[in-house]
Design an enzyme around this catalytic site. Structure first.
Site, PDB file in Angstrom:
ATOM      1  N   CYS A   1      88.081-160.016  67.808  1.00 27.53           N
ATOM      2  CA  CYS A   1      88.734-159.003  68.638  1.00 27.53           C
ATOM      3  C   CYS A   1      89.260-159.656  69.920  1.00 27.53           C
ATOM      4  O   CYS A   1      88.526-160.370  70.623  1.00 27.53           O
ATOM      5  CB  CYS A   1      87.746-157.885  68.967  1.00 27.53           C
ATOM      6  SG  CYS A   1      88.421-156.612  70.071  1.00 27.53           S
TER       7      CYS A   1
ATOM      8  N   ASP B   1      84.539-156.354  56.155  1.00 22.48           N
ATOM      9  CA  ASP B   1      83.884-155.328  55.357  1.00 22.48           C
ATOM     10  C   ASP B   1      82.736-154.666  56.112  1.00 22.48           C
ATOM     11  O   ASP B   1      82.600-153.435  56.109  1.00 22.48           O
ATOM     12  CB  ASP B   1      83.382-155.925  54.041  1.00 22.48           C
ATOM     13  CG  ASP B   1      84.511-156.451  53.178  1.00 22.48           C
ATOM     14  OD1 ASP B   1      85.611-155.874  53.236  1.00 22.48           O
ATOM     15  OD2 ASP B   1      84.299-157.444  52.439  1.00 22.48           O
TER      16      ASP B   1
ATOM     17  N   CYS C   1      87.929-152.450  66.029  1.00 26.20           N
ATOM     18  CA  CYS C   1      86.755-153.197  66.493  1.00 26.20           C
ATOM     19  C   CYS C   1      85.590-152.223  66.662  1.00 26.20           C
ATOM     20  O   CYS C   1      85.690-151.227  67.378  1.00 26.20           O
ATOM     21  CB  CYS C   1      87.057-153.905  67.813  1.00 26.20           C
ATOM     22  SG  CYS C   1      85.629-154.773  68.522  1.00 26.20           S
TER      23      CYS C   1
ATOM     24  N   CYS D   1      87.362-157.768  73.306  1.00 26.12           N
ATOM     25  CA  CYS D   1      85.993-158.081  73.730  1.00 26.12           C
ATOM     26  C   CYS D   1      85.494-159.413  73.212  1.00 26.12           C
ATOM     27  O   CYS D   1      84.401-159.861  73.597  1.00 26.12           O
ATOM     28  CB  CYS D   1      85.034-156.972  73.276  1.00 26.12           C
ATOM     29  SG  CYS D   1      84.937-156.784  71.476  1.00 26.12           S
TER      30      CYS D   1
ATOM     31  N   GLU E   1      84.537-143.634  52.557  1.00 25.08           N
ATOM     32  CA  GLU E   1      85.959-143.443  52.811  1.00 25.08           C
ATOM     33  C   GLU E   1      86.573-142.674  51.653  1.00 25.08           C
ATOM     34  O   GLU E   1      86.215-142.906  50.487  1.00 25.08           O
ATOM     35  CB  GLU E   1      86.647-144.804  52.969  1.00 25.08           C
ATOM     36  CG  GLU E   1      87.857-144.777  53.862  1.00 25.08           C
ATOM     37  CD  GLU E   1      88.313-146.178  54.241  1.00 25.08           C
ATOM     38  OE1 GLU E   1      89.140-146.303  55.159  1.00 25.08           O
ATOM     39  OE2 GLU E   1      87.842-147.141  53.610  1.00 25.08           O
TER      40      GLU E   1
ATOM     41  N   CYS F   1      84.347-152.439  70.719  1.00 22.96           N
ATOM     42  CA  CYS F   1      85.095-151.850  71.830  1.00 22.96           C
ATOM     43  C   CYS F   1      86.088-150.786  71.393  1.00 22.96           C
ATOM     44  O   CYS F   1      86.639-150.078  72.238  1.00 22.96           O
ATOM     45  CB  CYS F   1      85.823-152.948  72.608  1.00 22.96           C
ATOM     46  SG  CYS F   1      87.130-153.787  71.657  1.00 22.96           S
TER      47      CYS F   1
ATOM     48  N   ASP G   1      81.510-149.207  52.722  1.00 21.49           N
ATOM     49  CA  ASP G   1      82.909-149.596  52.575  1.00 21.49           C
ATOM     50  C   ASP G   1      83.082-150.246  51.211  1.00 21.49           C
ATOM     51  O   ASP G   1      82.391-151.219  50.885  1.00 21.49           O
ATOM     52  CB  ASP G   1      83.330-150.564  53.679  1.00 21.49           C
ATOM     53  CG  ASP G   1      84.757-151.061  53.495  1.00 21.49           C
ATOM     54  OD1 ASP G   1      85.683-150.241  53.576  1.00 21.49           O
ATOM     55  OD2 ASP G   1      84.934-152.279  53.244  1.00 21.49           O
TER      56      ASP G   1
END
Length: 404
Positions: free
Chosen positions: A331, A341, A312, A334, A259, A315, A175
């Protein structure tokens, strides 16, 4: 295969560079009534361009007689290719090359010779290099160029393909960001050098000094060289850090997931343009592409609109918004706490691997981190030294999905 070795030429001798001006070749002229150029010749092949130029260069451009003919011949070949692309509507009309800006010329095989740490250049003789060529093989071409007040020669050498070695790791997600240059899915963070940001004050000072010098004076030339050396240093620091990171990734991982960052769109944001340009995202992907091909790795680029930071990795729940100033978040589904990052890198790896319908992906994804999302892939080739870019297309998210 062909590899390129670039080593600086000693400043003890300077090459006399010259490139023919586009308007001087074959009588090309621009119409005063239209912005589209009007050419007076039926053909733009390099052989015809050479005959046209030889007929007029002694009177119109006598400075061309002071340089090696290799500089003009290769420039004509490049010009012929440029016009061919222009008439086929692949590129725009070729722009003339001005002396003093991006000075360079190319010599083909047989017109130069490399002897250890020396290179023989027509009209100059032997010129000492700071180091010998690091590759043994047939020299195909040599390009002499100038950066600031330093001269470089780039040698294209033909060598045998090197045997591919097994990678110690299967896959990794990368990333890219503005705070940390690269975050890997294994938790590693690579800080960018930010050379331009660190030297911005010095650049501004040298710009002010240059603006106060008289046009054409020696002091202005000295100030111009100072500023050019600073820009060259900034570029070299950036390229060095990117080369080290991309080499490490391509040498140690079989599958690399990144990406598909829209760099041209990001730099339109004045709040991010300078820092994104300083990081060198486009150069990172370019280098990673050819190094993956050389090392037999697979490069996967997932859809740019996939909300990697807001999803997330435990989950799969997607939060509504995540401003850039928020570096960690929890999150609600969960209760897992994420570094934005590292979480994005894990999601990029998962989606990238899920988009590859091959045994390599299943074995690489043995450390399953959840479902792979709605990825679709293009044709995937075997990892035999070819670069494979798989566009993992996901469903567009909310309209505020952007580079984060």
């Amino acid at each position: 295969s062909r590899l390129t070795s670039s080593v600086p030429i000693s400043l003890g001798q300077r090459a006399l560079l010259g490139s023919p001006i586009t308007g001087a070749l074959a009588g090309g002229k621009r119409s005063t009534n239209s912005t589209r150029p009007t050419l007076r010749i039926p053909s733009l092949r390099s052989t015809r361009l050479r005959r046209e130029l030889n007929a007029k260069k002694r009177e119109a451009y006598p400075w061309m007689m002071d340089v090696t003919k290799c500089a003009i011949q290769e420039a004509l070949i490049d010009l012929g290719r440029a016009f061919d692309g222009f008439f086929k509507k692949r590129v725009k009309y070729p722009k003339p090359k001005k002396k003093g800006l991006h000075d360079s010329f190319t010599m083909s095989s047989g017109t130069f010779a490399v002897d250890g740490d020396r290179i023989r250049i027509p009209r100059l003789g032997y010129v000492r290099m700071s180091e010998a060529c690091r590759f043994d093989g047939k020299s195909l071409s040599a390009t002499v160029s100038r950066t600031a007040d330093q001269w470089f020669v780039s040698l294209s050498v033909e060598i045998d393909d090197q045997a591919l070695t097994d990678k110690p790791h299967r896959s990794v997600g990368v990333d890219l960001g503005v705070t940390t240059f690269a975050s890997l899915s294994d938790g590693t963070k690579v800080a960018g050098p930010k050379a331009h940001s660190r030297l911005l004050a010095k650049q501004a000072r040298l710009n002010r000094q240059l603006s106060r010098k008289n046009q054409g004076s020696k002091n202005r030339h000295k100030a111009k060289m100072k500023l050019a050396r600073l820009h060259a240093r900034i570029a070299n620091v950036r390229k060095d850090s990117i080369h080290k990171l991309t080499t490490e990734l391509a040498s140690n991982y079989e599958v690399i997931c990144i990406e598909d960052v829209n760099v041209s769109g990001i730099v339109k944001n004045h709040n991010l343009a300078r820092v994104v340009s300083d990081m060198g995202f486009f150069e990172f992907r370019r280098q990673l592409g050819y190094k993956c091909e050389r090392n037999g790795s697979t490069l996967v680029a997932i859809d740019r609109w996939y909300p990697s930071s807001k999803t997330c990795s435990s989950c799969g729940e997607v939060i509504g918004s995540l401003p850039l100033r928020v570096r960690t978040w929890t999150c609600e589904g969960c209760g897992a706490e994420h570094d934005r990052d590292i979480n994005a890198a894990i999601n990029i790896e998962r989606v990238g691997l899920a988009s590859i319908p091959s045994p390599t992906a299943s074995s690489a994804g043995s450390n399953d981190r959840g479902d792979g999302g709605s990825g679709q892939s293009l044709d995937f080739g075997s990892a035999t030294g070819e670069t494979t870019i798989v566009e993992a297309v996901s469903e567009p998210q909310t309209s505020n999905s952007k580079f984060v």
